[in-house]
Design an enzyme around this catalytic site. Structure first.
Site, PDB file in Angstrom:
ATOM      1  N   ASP A 253      -5.825  -4.644  -6.247  1.00  0.00           N
ATOM      2  CA  ASP A 253      -5.587  -3.291  -5.733  1.00  0.00           C
ATOM      3  C   ASP A 253      -4.158  -2.829  -6.032  1.00  0.00           C
ATOM      4  O   ASP A 253      -3.897  -1.640  -6.228  1.00  0.00           O
ATOM      5  CB  ASP A 253      -5.790  -3.221  -4.216  1.00  0.00           C
TER       6      ASP A 253
ATOM      7  N   ASP B  58       0.793  -1.226   0.000  1.00  0.00           N
ATOM      8  CA  ASP B  58       0.000   0.000   0.000  1.00  0.00           C
ATOM      9  C   ASP B  58       0.829   1.282   0.000  1.00  0.00           C
ATOM     10  O   ASP B  58       0.272   2.376   0.127  1.00  0.00           O
ATOM     11  CB  ASP B  58      -0.942   0.014   1.207  1.00  0.00           C
TER      12      ASP B  58
END
Length: 411
Positions: A184, A125
């Site tokens: 993602d 992330d």
């Protein structure tokens, strides 16, 4: 006689105004009928962001969600995967307004995230956390310190790359998925592509390209829906299985995952010009658009058997809109390009009105997003990344409209 002349004059004026309106409509056919006023919405969002900043300071944390029954953001720490989105919203508010006070606030909320770039990578992330904050900050200010942080962040993210598999390990802590790659993660590749072009190691480009190829070949299914997670043998690189961890079922179409794919593969094409990435972006986009419900905003998962009695996901709509606007720049067919812009504009129009636009309801810009329904987490609530991509889409549409107006003025 005078009254007759007056009536004729009034009717002539009305006719003139009617003809002028028709001409204006013909000259601005790049805008959708019944479009919301983007300038007005952006202005409202800027003011709301400024009001929220009166109650938030960086030492308190970063906006994440607003639980049902509350009006203020729940806050998270620097290491939360959503920490970069709130600074990103402030940067977008500054971009929309030019308000120097917003720039100062964006800088204050961006600064604490620096530690992520210089710490061991705990997950994929890093792009979400730093490209949304430092990335927008550098784009708007050209602050050299921001550039250095981004280059360090790209190097840190690349440490999760496994050359045996050809992809970045998404969740080091989730060992049940072996070497896992999630859809993602396509969104974090932009940081690597950017770094390779801006003084970073050229290997970063190769890592990003390889990761996109592995994701395309294994997570995009034959039906054009996308697995959330792909599990691989960390030594041989063999694909073991696909799962849809945050969706309804492994073979279902999780709305936000499909949106990540639309946006992520569009960026991968922009950076590599590999035709297969463009083809994939088109394929997953068409599948998403073909399956949208009549009201234009997806349910959290397109295949939940309890539809229509399930939550919507405004965040998926906002992300998909950004992705479609990106994709529209690269498709060769002009009608197809217009189709994607029109679809994105419709999504933003819908998000800018009830029941999705928050207004005075709470501190968020958008209502009705869904985070992780199977884990009963963040269901039908405002979530910060919905606001981030909503602001991004509004700014993209604003620029498109300005560019189109400039072209019309020249012609």
């Amino acid at each position: 006689m005078a009254s007759i002349c007056l009536i004729i004059k009034k009717n002539m004026n009305r006719l003139f105004l009617l003809l002028f309106a028709v001409a204006l409509t013909n000259c601005t056919d790049h805008k959708e009928d019944n479009s919301v006023d983007i300038e007005k919405i952006l202005s409202q969002n800027v003011e709301k962001t400024k009001e929220t900043l009166k109650e938030l300071t960086p030492d308190q944390g970063f906006a994440r969600n607003i639980p049902n029954g509350q009006t203020n953001w729940e806050l998270v720490g620097v290491k939360d995967w959503c920490s970069g989105f709130w600074p990103g919203v402030i940067w977008y508010a500054y971009e929309a307004s030019g308000d120097e006070q917003l720039r100062l606030q964006a800088e204050k909320f961006t600064e604490p995230l620096k530690t992520i770039a210089y710490s061991a990578a705990e997950n994929h992330d890093i792009g979400f956390m730093l490209y949304t904050s430092y990335g927008n900050g550098y784009r708007l200010t050209k602050n050299e310190e921001y550039k250095n942080v981004l280059l360090a962040a790209a190097d840190t993210l690349a440490t999760l790359y496994n050359p045996n598999v050809g992809s970045i390990l998404s969740w080091p802590s989730q060992t049940q998925f072996r070497h896992n790659t999630i859809i993602d993660n396509m969104m974090n590749l932009e940081l690597l592509f950017w770094a390779a072009k801006n003084g970073g190691k050229q290997d970063l480009y190769n890592v990003a390209e390889s990761h996109a190829l592995v994701t395309m070949k294994n997570l995009v299914r034959k039906d054009s829906a996308i697995y959330h997670v792909g599990s691989f043998d960390e030594t041989t690189g063999d694909f073991l299985k696909g799962q849809t961890h945050q969706g309804y079922a492994d073979e279902s179409m999780w709305a936000r995952g499909q949106a990540w794919g639309i946006y992520g593969f569009s960026v991968a094409y922009r950076e590599t010009y590999r035709k297969e990435f463009l083809d994939t972006a088109i394929k997953v986009s068409e599948h998403y658009l073909n399956r949208l419900p009549e009201d234009g905003i997806p349910y959290w998962d397109f295949d939940d058997v309890d539809i229509p009695n399930v939550p919507k996901d405004a965040s998926a709509a906002a992300i998909a809109a950004c992705g479609l606007l990106e994709l529209s720049k690269f498709v060769k067919n002009e009608e197809q390009s217009k189709k994607y812009v029109s679809a994105a504009r419709r999504m933003i129009n819908l998000l800018s009105e009830a029941p999705f636009y928050s207004g005075d309801t709470n501190q968020a810009l958008l209502l009705h997003s869904t985070g992780h329904l199977p884990h009963k987490s963040e269901i039908d609530v405002p979530i910060i990344y919905a606001d981030y991509y909503y602001m991004e889409a509004l700014l993209r549409l604003q620029k498109m409209d300005e560019d189109n107006s400039t072209e019309l003025a020249k012609s």
